[in-house]
Design an enzyme around this catalytic site. Structure first.
Site, PDB file in Angstrom:
ATOM      1  N   HIS A  74       4.763   7.611 -12.850  1.00  0.00           N
ATOM      2  CA  HIS A  74       4.184   6.643 -11.817  1.00  0.00           C
ATOM      3  C   HIS A  74       2.831   5.811 -12.719  1.00  0.00           C
ATOM      4  O   HIS A  74       1.634   6.174 -13.598  1.00  0.00           O
ATOM      5  CB  HIS A  74       3.566   7.302 -10.883  1.00  0.00           C
ATOM      6  N   HIS A 127       0.119   1.730 -11.725  1.00  0.00           N
ATOM      7  CA  HIS A 127       0.305   0.616 -11.053  1.00  0.00           C
ATOM      8  C   HIS A 127       0.472  -0.726 -11.917  1.00  0.00           C
ATOM      9  O   HIS A 127      -0.322  -1.150 -12.353  1.00  0.00           O
ATOM     10  CB  HIS A 127      -1.956   0.336  -9.708  1.00  0.00           C
ATOM     11  N   SER A 172      -1.259  17.231   0.882  1.00  0.00           N
ATOM     12  CA  SER A 172      -0.350  16.359   1.331  1.00  0.00           C
ATOM     13  C   SER A 172      -1.334  14.395   2.243  1.00  0.00           C
ATOM     14  O   SER A 172      -0.824  13.718   1.389  1.00  0.00           O
ATOM     15  CB  SER A 172       0.181  16.662   2.939  1.00  0.00           C
TER      16      SER A 172
END
Length: 355
Positions: A139, A141, A284
């Site tokens: 992961h 940007h 979360s």
């Protein structure tokens, strides 16, 4: 034989010798046949053992190949800033030990989403060849990178999440000034600037200009120069093409729970337990921008007059429609709750028939 010659007449001695010779020939013939039979039996046993060994090797190889195939999976989440990407990524981190995969953050210099050509080659080689890290969840940007251009056979699975473009810009505006509850002590680039988003729009400031909306399209468009030309219609169409053809699933921030549910159903190797964690876990909704004030209708209307907003919003609506289409074929709603559909296909009329 000397005694026989003394006691037996010569004629009988000759017959005895002939009988003995015949018997010896017969015995030798039988011995030869037994040797041949034994050789055939040993050859048959050897061939049977070889077949057993080959069969075991084939079965072991198939199991090894199956294991390799199950683990030879790479997911790339080229996350767009301020789309709840940290909240979703934390789910991947929380599950990696339990589900036995690796999570790796792609940290580019100054968060530059465009890699140099040499870094592109190095990154593709790392992702495809770094077996010790597989299965892997990357992961960062970075904008979409087309692995097919580099001639690799095994390509990664792309996923992503996008957000209403104005909501994303407002969140990013306040994030640069006030940070979030993830790292509250970290000094941000625009810290100390108390101007609200509405005041920025009214004053025509650069941090809230329509050009700042141009981000989700180039992230999906990729590493082509035209992708980063603000307002490019070609970039918009390329982003749409990549979303449909290169991404397994693209969710929206506003319906993140449904995105998590479908990922768990489609990729349980990585996301088994993700929905329960999303609903009950402490992380979360970990990252929330501080001091964020919703923009007024006037500010929104002013931004919506720009062609850039129209294009970014067109892309968002396109992604939302695609996501809702996929969801409609994956889940059903009952009593306000979403439930995954059971498998609705099977195989039949299989020929030729096995005996």
């Amino acid at each position: 034989m000397g005694i026989l010659r003394i006691m037996m007449p010569p004629k009988f001695q000759l017959l005895a010798l002939l009988a003995f010779a015949v018997a010896m020939v017969f015995l030798e013939n039988q011995i030869q046949k037994l040797e041949e039979s034994r050789g055939k039996l040993e050859l048959a046993i050897a061939r049977h053992e070889v077949r057993e060994i080959e069969q075991r090797h084939t079965q072991d190889g198939a199991r090894e190949s199956l294991l390799d195939e199950a683990d030879d999976v790479v997911i790339i989440y080229n996350r767009v800033p301020k789309t709840a990407s940290t909240s979703f990524t934390n789910i991947a981190y929380d599950l990696c030990s339990k589900n036995h995969y690796h999570v790796l953050h792609i940290n580019t210099t100054k968060n530059n989403p465009v890699m140099s050509i040499q870094d592109q080659v190095r990154f593709v080689k790392n992702v495809t060849s770094w077996r010790e890290m597989k299965p892997a969840f990357y992961h960062g940007h970075i904008s979409f990178l087309d692995f097919a251009k580099f001639g690799v056979k095994k390509r990664p699975i792309y996923i992503n999440v996008i957000r209403d473009p104005i909501e994303r810009l407002v969140s990013y505006y306040y994030f640069l000034r006030f940070g979030d509850d993830y790292r509250p002590g970290l000094r941000r680039r625009k810290q100390g600037d108390k101007k609200t988003f509405d005041e920025c729009v009214s004053a025509g400031g650069s941090d809230c200009a329509p050009e700042k909306l141009w981000l989700q399209i180039p992230f999906f468009c990729g590493h082509y120069s035209e992708c980063w030309n603000i307002g490019s219609k070609w970039a918009l169409e390329q982003a749409k093409y990549n979303l449909v053809n290169e991404y397994m699933l693209v969710g929206v921030t506003e319906e993140l729970e449904d995105f998590v549910m479908m990922l768990e159903a489609a990729l349980p190797r990585f996301f088994k337990g993700a929905l329960e964690l999303y609903r009950t876990g402490k992380k979360s909704h970990l990252r929330k921008t501080s001091e964020k004030k919703p923009p007024t209708k006037e500010s929104i209307a002013k931004l919506q007059q720009s062609e850039i907003w129209k294009m970014e919003n067109e892309f968002y609506e396109f992604a939302l429609e695609q996501f809702q289409f996929v969801r409609a074929h994956a889940v059903r709603e009952k009593d306000g709750e979403l439930y995954l559909l059971a498998p609705n296909f099977l195989y039949e009329k299989i020929y030729p028939k096995t005996t």
